[in-house]
Design a protein around this motif. Structure first.
Motif, PDB file in Angstrom:
ATOM      1  N   UNK A  55       0.721  -1.465   0.034  1.00 15.62           N
ATOM      2  CA  UNK A  55      -0.011   0.371  -0.087  1.00 15.62           C
ATOM      3  C   UNK A  55       1.037   1.104   0.117  1.00 15.62           C
ATOM      4  N   UNK A  56       2.070   1.395   1.175  1.00 13.90           N
ATOM      5  CA  UNK A  56       2.714   2.566   0.254  1.00 13.90           C
ATOM      6  C   UNK A  56       3.816   2.302  -0.632  1.00 13.90           C
ATOM      7  N   UNK A  57       4.370   1.430  -1.223  1.00 19.34           N
ATOM      8  CA  UNK A  57       4.893   1.714  -2.483  1.00 19.34           C
ATOM      9  C   UNK A  57       3.310   2.108  -3.690  1.00 19.34           C
ATOM     10  N   UNK A  58       2.025   1.782  -4.008  1.00 23.03           N
ATOM     11  CA  UNK A  58       0.962   2.699  -4.445  1.00 23.03           C
ATOM     12  C   UNK A  58       1.013   4.033  -4.563  1.00 23.03           C
ATOM     13  N   UNK A  59       1.149   4.333  -3.215  1.00 21.84           N
ATOM     14  CA  UNK A  59       0.481   5.487  -2.374  1.00 21.84           C
ATOM     15  C   UNK A  59       1.425   6.472  -3.440  1.00 21.84           C
ATOM     16  N   UNK A  67       3.653   5.707  -5.560  1.00 24.39           N
ATOM     17  CA  UNK A  67       3.816   6.148  -6.532  1.00 24.39           C
ATOM     18  C   UNK A  67       3.110   7.184  -7.129  1.00 24.39           C
ATOM     19  N   UNK A  68       2.045   7.205  -6.598  1.00 15.98           N
ATOM     20  CA  UNK A  68       0.615   8.608  -7.208  1.00 15.98           C
ATOM     21  C   UNK A  68       1.511   9.780  -6.865  1.00 15.98           C
ATOM     22  N   UNK A  69       1.959   9.544  -5.294  1.00 15.62           N
ATOM     23  CA  UNK A  69       2.197  10.322  -5.053  1.00 15.62           C
ATOM     24  C   UNK A  69       3.231  11.342  -5.710  1.00 15.62           C
ATOM     25  N   UNK A 125      -8.279   2.761  -2.987  1.00 17.86           N
ATOM     26  CA  UNK A 125      -6.832   3.670  -3.147  1.00 17.86           C
ATOM     27  C   UNK A 125      -7.943   4.652  -3.494  1.00 17.86           C
ATOM     28  N   UNK A 126      -7.381   5.995  -3.770  1.00 20.84           N
ATOM     29  CA  UNK A 126      -7.904   7.427  -4.050  1.00 20.84           C
ATOM     30  C   UNK A 126      -7.002   8.510  -4.140  1.00 20.84           C
ATOM     31  N   UNK A 127      -7.272   8.777  -4.893  1.00 17.73           N
ATOM     32  CA  UNK A 127      -6.024  10.046  -5.606  1.00 17.73           C
ATOM     33  C   UNK A 127      -6.472  10.831  -6.654  1.00 17.73           C
TER      34      UNK A 127
END
Length: 262
Positions: free
Chosen positions: A35-39, A41-43, A236-238
């Protein structure tokens, strides 16, 4: 001799560290997880990125950025942003594009007189304010306005397996276990797209006449997705936020000013 040698080593060591980029730790309890990696990557997609301005090596004219206007009727945008927020971004980017920017904080109360003169297009008042020592070299007055901030599209889709699982159990389709599995599957996904538009105006510092203007518009997408299967959920959201949108619009406008009018 030992003391001298130690000082020399310390000096070399200190000079070797000059210019090293700061490195910071991540105290999050989920650091390194999926979850950290995906978040992250989005950031990374939304993080600030410097623009390589085409005429950066050429010195631009002296200018002052006056607070613009937020003309959008969108309440959340108007509450979050004021004219000074946008002008702060503009001062930063114009400085990086090698324009001589006289910061508003250095003008003090004089800034209100300057803004009033150019908003009214009063050349007499403009000439009077430009007589102040620090303003005499100013060639341009630049203003950035938000003209549009609206959500123009939204799309949603999802799957809820509870009705299908109930039917499967009722008619024996696939058995009770399969029906139970299907009934425990739920997925949702939604996406909203905004259009945010910015106008810039360049005015002659002595006459208040408009030298140039332009308009930039960018899309902002915000989305979220979630799923739940047999009690195991994922979501996930962003998307790019309003802060980032304003900064990117300013960068796009400054790029055009640097390319066309320097």
């Amino acid at each position: 001799m030992k003391t001298t040698f130690a000082i020399a080593v310390l000096a070399v060591s200190a000079s070797a560290n000059i210019g090293a980029q700061p490195v910071f730790g991540n105290p999050s309890p989920t650091a390194g997880s999926s979850t950290s990696q995906k978040a992250n990557e989005a950031a990374d997609q939304a993080a600030y990125k410097k623009v390589e301005y085409a005429n950066k090596d050429k010195k631009g004219p002296a200018l002052v950025v006056i607070p613009g206007e937020v003309k959008s009727n969108n309440a959340s945008f108007a509450q979050k942003f004021g004219p000074n927020n946008i002008a702060d971004f503009a001062e930063l980017e114009l400085s990086q594009a090698n324009f001589s920017v006289l910061e508003r904080s250095n003008l003090g109360p004089l800034l209100n007189e300057v803004a009033l003169a150019y908003n009214l297009g009063d050349p007499n008042a403009a000439r009077k304010t430009m007589q102040a020592g620090r303003l005499r070299s100013t060639k341009w007055i630049v203003k950035f306005d938000i003209l549009k901030a609206e959500q123009i599209a939204e799309n949603k889709k999802g799957f809820d397996g509870r009705p299908l699982g109930a039917l499967g159990g009722l008619f024996g389709l696939g058995g009770a276990v399969a029906g139970h599995v299907v009934s425990n599957v739920q997925t949702t996904e939604s996406t909203g797209v905004w259009l945010v538009g910015m106008r810039y105006k360049i005015m002659d510092a002595n006459t208040t006449e408009q030298v140039a203007q332009g308009y930039q518009e960018l899309k902002m997408e915000v989305g979220q997705a979630g799923s739940s299967v047999m009690g195991v959920s994922e979501g996930a959201k962003g998307g790019v936020g309003l802060d980032t949108m304003v900064q990117r619009l300013v960068q796009t406008a400054v790029w055009e000013i640097d390319s066309k009018y320097k």
